[in-house]
Design a protein around this motif. Structure first.
Motif, mmCIF file in Angstrom:
data_model
loop_
_atom_site.group_PDB
_atom_site.id
_atom_site.type_symbol
_atom_site.label_atom_id
_atom_site.label_comp_id
_atom_site.label_asym_id
_atom_site.label_seq_id
_atom_site.Cartn_x
_atom_site.Cartn_y
_atom_site.Cartn_z
ATOM 1 N N GLY A 95 7.317 5.878 17.307
ATOM 2 C CA GLY A 95 7.071 5.830 15.916
ATOM 3 C C GLY A 95 6.056 5.832 15.792
ATOM 4 O O GLY A 95 5.939 5.792 14.184
ATOM 5 N N GLN A 96 5.140 5.718 16.340
ATOM 6 C CA GLN A 96 3.850 5.438 15.847
ATOM 7 C C GLN A 96 3.147 6.916 15.460
ATOM 8 O O GLN A 96 2.029 6.834 14.388
ATOM 9 N N ALA A 97 4.032 8.106 15.354
ATOM 10 C CA ALA A 97 3.516 9.140 15.579
ATOM 11 C C ALA A 97 3.159 9.649 13.503
ATOM 12 O O ALA A 97 2.724 10.136 12.735
ATOM 13 N N VAL A 98 4.518 8.210 12.773
ATOM 14 C CA VAL A 98 4.523 8.436 11.656
ATOM 15 C C VAL A 98 3.455 7.704 10.717
ATOM 16 O O VAL A 98 3.552 7.573 9.512
ATOM 17 N N THR A 99 3.166 6.686 11.605
ATOM 18 C CA THR A 99 3.081 5.274 10.623
ATOM 19 C C THR A 99 1.579 5.169 9.735
ATOM 20 O O THR A 99 2.131 4.855 8.764
ATOM 21 N N GLU A 100 0.487 6.222 9.555
ATOM 22 C CA GLU A 100 -0.324 6.633 8.846
ATOM 23 C C GLU A 100 0.343 7.339 7.659
ATOM 24 O O GLU A 100 -0.217 6.968 6.643
ATOM 25 N N ARG A 101 1.087 8.432 8.031
ATOM 26 C CA ARG A 101 2.022 8.948 6.733
ATOM 27 C C ARG A 101 2.817 8.179 6.411
ATOM 28 O O ARG A 101 2.667 8.663 4.962
ATOM 29 N N LEU A 102 2.936 6.599 6.347
ATOM 30 C CA LEU A 102 4.145 6.662 5.382
ATOM 31 C C LEU A 102 3.050 4.841 4.963
ATOM 32 O O LEU A 102 4.303 4.064 4.071
ATOM 33 N N GLY A 103 1.782 5.227 5.315
ATOM 34 C CA GLY A 103 0.854 3.749 4.400
ATOM 35 C C GLY A 103 0.397 2.833 5.731
ATOM 36 O O GLY A 103 0.186 1.950 5.194
ATOM 37 N N TYR A 104 0.885 2.884 7.213
ATOM 38 C CA TYR A 104 0.986 1.772 7.604
ATOM 39 C C TYR A 104 0.096 2.233 8.597
ATOM 40 O O TYR A 104 -0.434 2.991 8.994
ATOM 41 N N LEU A 105 -1.033 1.555 9.326
ATOM 42 C CA LEU A 105 -1.365 1.206 10.715
ATOM 43 C C LEU A 105 -0.957 1.128 12.074
ATOM 44 O O LEU A 105 -0.085 1.314 12.461
ATOM 45 N N PRO A 106 -1.669 2.242 13.164
ATOM 46 C CA PRO A 106 -0.664 2.435 14.292
ATOM 47 C C PRO A 106 -1.113 1.123 14.611
ATOM 48 O O PRO A 106 -2.232 0.561 14.965
ATOM 49 N N PHE A 107 -0.020 1.099 15.496
ATOM 50 C CA PHE A 107 -0.742 -0.764 16.488
ATOM 51 C C PHE A 107 -1.670 -0.001 17.893
ATOM 52 O O PHE A 107 -1.553 1.032 18.238
ATOM 53 N N PRO A 108 -2.746 -1.034 17.897
ATOM 54 C CA PRO A 108 -3.727 -0.642 19.083
ATOM 55 C C PRO A 108 -2.410 -0.593 20.864
ATOM 56 O O PRO A 108 -2.098 -1.420 20.843
ATOM 57 N N GLU A 109 -3.473 0.105 21.673
ATOM 58 C CA GLU A 109 -2.733 -0.146 22.785
ATOM 59 C C GLU A 109 -2.723 -1.359 23.518
ATOM 60 O O GLU A 109 -1.372 -1.960 23.845
ATOM 61 N N TYR A 142 0.408 -2.069 -0.129
ATOM 62 C CA TYR A 142 0.337 0.251 -0.142
ATOM 63 C C TYR A 142 0.146 1.745 0.172
ATOM 64 O O TYR A 142 0.852 2.397 -0.661
ATOM 65 N N ALA A 143 1.959 1.190 0.799
ATOM 66 C CA ALA A 143 2.558 2.596 1.546
ATOM 67 C C ALA A 143 3.196 2.712 -0.748
ATOM 68 O O ALA A 143 3.201 4.101 -0.482
#
Length: 155
Positions: free
Chosen positions: A131-145, A44-45
């Motif tokens: 690192g979770q702050a940039v996941t969506e901009r890179l085409g990935y999903l952040p991890f749930p807590e 996707y990314a």
């Protein structure tokens, strides 16, 4: 064609220059951008970041679903509800994008070099934290807590 990194494509594709191979996601994305009317399969990314049109697909529930955060979240929630391999291949959630991939870390329990172990722990801590702050901009999903907590516990 089989399930392989080197499929045996049908002769008509090979004979009429209908098939162009490219190395990796980056190579396929570059070829798709450069060749009008071409179709490729990339992570996707590699479609999102260069602005390549990405296909909406028919999922298990018969719904046409466009890729994106909502569809990927639906796939992830489906997989987390039933972590069997079958569900990871084709999530059952009606809103889920039908093609998903999971990432895994396989680590040793002990390392001979304490500096390597510490560096690895720091890297994973960054991935689970800032690192979770940039996941969506890179085409990935952040991890749930819950996933972050589980990973930290295992680490």
């Amino acid at each position: 064609m089989g399930t392989t990194m080197t499929p045996d494509w049908p002769d008509p594709l090979k004979q009429h220059a209908g098939l162009i191979r490219a190395p990796g996601n980056g190579g396929v994305a570059a070829s798709v951008r450069a060749i009008p009317g071409s179709i490729g399969y990339v992570q996707y990314a590699y479609g999102l970041l260069p602005g390549i049109s990405i296909a909406a697909l028919d999922n298990r529930a018969g719904k046409i679903v466009a890729p994106g955060k909502a569809a990927f979240d639906a796939a992830r929630s489906s997989i987390m509800a039933d972590v069997s391999t079958a569900e990871a291949k084709d999530p059952v959630n009606e809103a889920a994008y039908p093609i998903v991939a999971l990432s895994w870390l396989v680590l040793r329990k002990e390392y001979d070099d304490p500096a390597k172990a510490a560096a690895l722990e720091d890297l994973i801590a960054y991935a689970l934290g800032p690192g979770q702050a940039v996941t969506e901009r890179l085409g990935y999903l952040p991890f749930p807590e819950s996933v972050k907590d589980y990973a930290r516990e295992q680490l």
